[in-house]
Design an enzyme around this catalytic site. Sequence first.
Site: not given
Length: 249
Positions: A5, A7, A90, A92, A163, A169, A206
Site C-alpha cells: 500500500n 498510500k 483502511h 487511515e 491491521e 507506521g 510495520s
Amino acid sequence: MVAGNWKMNTTVAEGIALAGAVCAAAAPADGVDVAVLPPFTHLWAVHSVLQGTGVRLGAQDVYWKDAGAFTGEISPAMLAGWCDLVLVGHSERRHLFGERDDEVGKKFVASLAHGLEVILAVGETSDERDAGQTFAVVDRQLDAVFAQLEGAPGLDSWVIAYEPVWAIGTGRTATPEQAQEVVAHIKQHVRDRLLADSPRVLYGGSVTAANAASLFAEPDIDGALVGGVSLRAEEFGVIIAAAAPRDSA
Ligand code: PGA
C-alpha cells in the site's frame, strides 16, 4: 499474499519506476500473490507496467456509487475490468477521514458487484486493545460488512487484512503471537457468521524484511499488507521471498 500500500507517496514518474522495480524484485518468488496499490493518479500507467508480470494492481479506496455528482470520488465501475483489487476500510480512512463501518460495507459490496477483489482492513486502536476490546472491535467491523451482504454477489474473492492501528507506521509491529491470536479469531468469526470458509487473512502494521518471516511462520497468517517498506522495492522483495511456500524453495 504480499500487497504494498503506497498510500499518498510517489509522483507518477516515481511510481512507474517503483512498479518496475517491484516486478523485478518479485519475479524470483514463485507461488506468492503479489500486488501493489498505488495512488489513483498512477493506476493506469502502473497497469501497463504490470502487464504480463503476474504482479496485480489494486486501488487504495473506492466509492460505492457507480457514477454521479460525487466530486473527487472514484467508482468501482471505473476500476472494473482492468484493476484487480481494491482496499476498503483502511484505518487511515476510518480514523483520519471519519469513514464509518457501514460505509466500508457499502464499498465492499459495490466492489464485489463489479468483480473487483476486495481487501477488507480491520483493526483496533491501542486504547481499544488496552481495554480488552480487540476481538469486539474486529467483530463489529466485520459484522457491519456482513450485514450488507444480503443479495450481494458471491463472496469468492476477498481478503481480510488485520491491521492493529497502533502498529501502522509506528515501527511497533505486533508480535507474531499477538497477530496470530487475532487472525485466528477473525477466521473463526468469519466461519461462525458466514458458515463458510474464511478467506486469506493478512497481517499489516510495520512489517519489514526483518520481521516478515516470523509473522509468516504463524499458522493462520496468510501474508502481509505492507505500507512504508513497500516503497523500497528491494526490501519489499525480501518480504515477498519470505512468503514463498516452503516446499517451492
Ligand atoms: P506500515 O503500514 O507498513 O507503514 O505500518 C501498513 C498499512 O497501513 O497497511
